[in-house]
Write a protein that holds these residues in place. Sequence first.
Motif, PDB file in Angstrom:
ATOM      1  N   SER A   1     -13.262  16.075   4.187  1.00  0.00           N
ATOM      2  CA  SER A   1     -12.575  16.654   3.029  1.00  0.00           C
ATOM      3  C   SER A   1     -11.094  16.842   3.353  1.00  0.00           C
ATOM      4  O   SER A   1     -10.734  17.421   4.383  1.00  0.00           O
ATOM      5  N   GLY A   2     -10.246  16.328   2.484  1.00  0.00           N
ATOM      6  CA  GLY A   2      -8.801  16.434   2.677  1.00  0.00           C
ATOM      7  C   GLY A   2      -8.206  15.358   3.550  1.00  0.00           C
ATOM      8  O   GLY A   2      -6.984  15.277   3.683  1.00  0.00           O
ATOM      9  N   GLU A   3      -9.029  14.520   4.147  1.00  0.00           N
ATOM     10  CA  GLU A   3      -8.532  13.446   5.009  1.00  0.00           C
ATOM     11  C   GLU A   3      -8.049  12.278   4.147  1.00  0.00           C
ATOM     12  O   GLU A   3      -8.680  11.918   3.149  1.00  0.00           O
ATOM     13  N   SER A   4      -6.935  11.680   4.531  1.00  0.00           N
ATOM     14  CA  SER A   4      -6.379  10.562   3.773  1.00  0.00           C
ATOM     15  C   SER A   4      -7.267   9.325   3.915  1.00  0.00           C
ATOM     16  O   SER A   4      -8.010   9.170   4.891  1.00  0.00           O
ATOM     17  N   THR A   5      -7.175   8.446   2.955  1.00  0.00           N
ATOM     18  CA  THR A   5      -7.978   7.227   2.965  1.00  0.00           C
ATOM     19  C   THR A   5      -7.521   6.306   4.086  1.00  0.00           C
ATOM     20  O   THR A   5      -6.325   6.061   4.259  1.00  0.00           O
ATOM     21  N   SER A   6      -8.464   5.787   4.833  1.00  0.00           N
ATOM     22  CA  SER A   6      -8.133   4.926   5.965  1.00  0.00           C
ATOM     23  C   SER A   6      -7.672   3.550   5.484  1.00  0.00           C
ATOM     24  O   SER A   6      -7.917   3.153   4.344  1.00  0.00           O
ATOM     25  N   ARG A   7      -7.024   2.827   6.380  1.00  0.00           N
ATOM     26  CA  ARG A   7      -6.569   1.487   6.027  1.00  0.00           C
ATOM     27  C   ARG A   7      -7.747   0.541   5.820  1.00  0.00           C
ATOM     28  O   ARG A   7      -7.695  -0.370   4.980  1.00  0.00           O
ATOM     29  N   ARG A   8      -8.809   0.746   6.569  1.00  0.00           N
ATOM     30  CA  ARG A   8      -9.991  -0.089   6.379  1.00  0.00           C
ATOM     31  C   ARG A   8     -10.580   0.095   4.984  1.00  0.00           C
ATOM     32  O   ARG A   8     -10.967  -0.879   4.327  1.00  0.00           O
ATOM     33  N   LEU A   9     -10.636   1.332   4.527  1.00  0.00           N
ATOM     34  CA  LEU A   9     -11.164   1.583   3.182  1.00  0.00           C
ATOM     35  C   LEU A   9     -10.242   1.003   2.127  1.00  0.00           C
ATOM     36  O   LEU A   9     -10.707   0.466   1.107  1.00  0.00           O
ATOM     37  N   HIS A  10      -8.924   1.095   2.335  1.00  0.00           N
ATOM     38  CA  HIS A  10      -7.979   0.489   1.398  1.00  0.00           C
ATOM     39  C   HIS A  10      -8.180  -1.022   1.329  1.00  0.00           C
ATOM     40  O   HIS A  10      -8.136  -1.620   0.239  1.00  0.00           O
ATOM     41  N   ARG A  11      -8.377  -1.666   2.488  1.00  0.00           N
ATOM     42  CA  ARG A  11      -8.597  -3.115   2.491  1.00  0.00           C
ATOM     43  C   ARG A  11      -9.899  -3.472   1.778  1.00  0.00           C
ATOM     44  O   ARG A  11      -9.991  -4.499   1.086  1.00  0.00           O
ATOM     45  N   THR A  12     -10.912  -2.636   1.938  1.00  0.00           N
ATOM     46  CA  THR A  12     -12.171  -2.887   1.232  1.00  0.00           C
ATOM     47  C   THR A  12     -11.977  -2.765  -0.271  1.00  0.00           C
ATOM     48  O   THR A  12     -12.485  -3.592  -1.048  1.00  0.00           O
ATOM     49  N   TYR A  13     -11.255  -1.733  -0.695  1.00  0.00           N
ATOM     50  CA  TYR A  13     -10.959  -1.585  -2.122  1.00  0.00           C
ATOM     51  C   TYR A  13     -10.172  -2.793  -2.656  1.00  0.00           C
ATOM     52  O   TYR A  13     -10.410  -3.254  -3.781  1.00  0.00           O
ATOM     53  N   ASP A  14      -9.236  -3.306  -1.866  1.00  0.00           N
ATOM     54  CA  ASP A  14      -8.445  -4.456  -2.307  1.00  0.00           C
ATOM     55  C   ASP A  14      -9.321  -5.695  -2.467  1.00  0.00           C
ATOM     56  O   ASP A  14      -9.148  -6.476  -3.420  1.00  0.00           O
ATOM     57  N   ARG A  15     -10.284  -5.895  -1.575  1.00  0.00           N
ATOM     58  CA  ARG A  15     -11.163  -7.051  -1.691  1.00  0.00           C
ATOM     59  C   ARG A  15     -12.087  -6.915  -2.901  1.00  0.00           C
ATOM     60  O   ARG A  15     -12.387  -7.901  -3.585  1.00  0.00           O
TER      61      ARG A  15
END
Length: 408
Positions: A225-239
């Motif tokens: 909770s309150g942790e920023s979104t990781s780069r791996r999760l951002h890349r998954t969202y982009d795909r």
Amino acid sequence: MSPAGIRAADDQAHAARTLWNLLHAWWQMMPKEKRTLANADAAIRQARKDIDFLTVLPAQAAQTVLKTYFQAWKNCWEHRADAPNFKGRFRTVMSVDIPQGRDLNITRVHRRWGMVNVPKVGRVRFRWTKDLPVGKRADAENRITGARLVKDALGWHIAFRVQTLQDKPEPHPGPDIGIDMGVTVPLALSDGETFEHGEWLTQKEKAKLLHLEQRAAQRKKHRRSGESTSRRLHRTYDRIAGLRAKAKRRALDWQHRTTTVIARTYGTVVVEALTITNMVTSARGTIEAPGKNVAQKSGLNRSISGEAWGRTVTMLTYKTARLGGTLVKVSAPGTSRRCSACGLTTPGSRESQAVFVCKNPDCGWSGNADHNAARNVLHLYRTGLALVPAAGRAVVRRAKRVKPATAR
């Protein structure tokens, strides 16, 4: 576009969005008598001097943001759109305007590719999908007046604004046609023809999308909770967004091809005046009166939204007008339950989604339910009951030309 060009285009799009938000904040703070175009222009010039980040946006593009903002308020005052608001970072489509065509310097490299000059980005290669009035083909009546850069999940794209002089088309000699829009059969015509499509993604792509969605859900579950979104999760969202954008592009291509065939074949296209926003209303209900079959209604709503009936009607409207045809809207209620042969609505005639059997003892007509609805749509037009826009709302008026009531 090179990585440096992508970063430059991203910076310009963020600067344009920031300038819009600053302009909207200035509008809210200023009294009504000072909300003028000259004062807003002075405020923008001062903001570009005070905020270095805004200088990455060309001055002409900044002026386009100002004109677009004032046009948004004009559309609101004329009841054509809602009032403009702040633009969010993740909810807003990233775009940059190039208002002057002389800055583009378009050249064609070969059959498939061309080169265009984007201010403060440089020379960019683009896919040549349509003939453009460049070089000797350009004159005062046929020329490129500007362009617009738009970014989606698949990258940056450019759309050119072309000014061309076209002769008034001759009346289309084609026949009249009624269209029934549905979910199982997207477009059913009154002459018995149908336009259908398959899945927008292949089985391999759908399996990949499901895998990415499960991976995103798993990574999101382990985020604190309150942790920023990781780069791996951002890349998954982009795909995930890339696959969905690919499906949307295929759906848009099918709609363009289908509506072009209809506009070229028929002179008068008759469709139902559907209130889609009411049709996709949730059935959840309230705590005191909960809804029924909520999951089934949610699935139906997604199917209706996926077919994009409103976009189909919009395409048919301008394509029929361009080819000399006409698009007419008629009242939708009862077209799927009324028999197109005898004109009576008998309970139980709609036996299933695909079959219509008239229960009238004197009739007994049977056929495809979608074609039956399309015949009823055409019959309403031929009897003169067409919906004509008047003062922002649709009213039923008697058409001047009355054709025989027989639907063929």
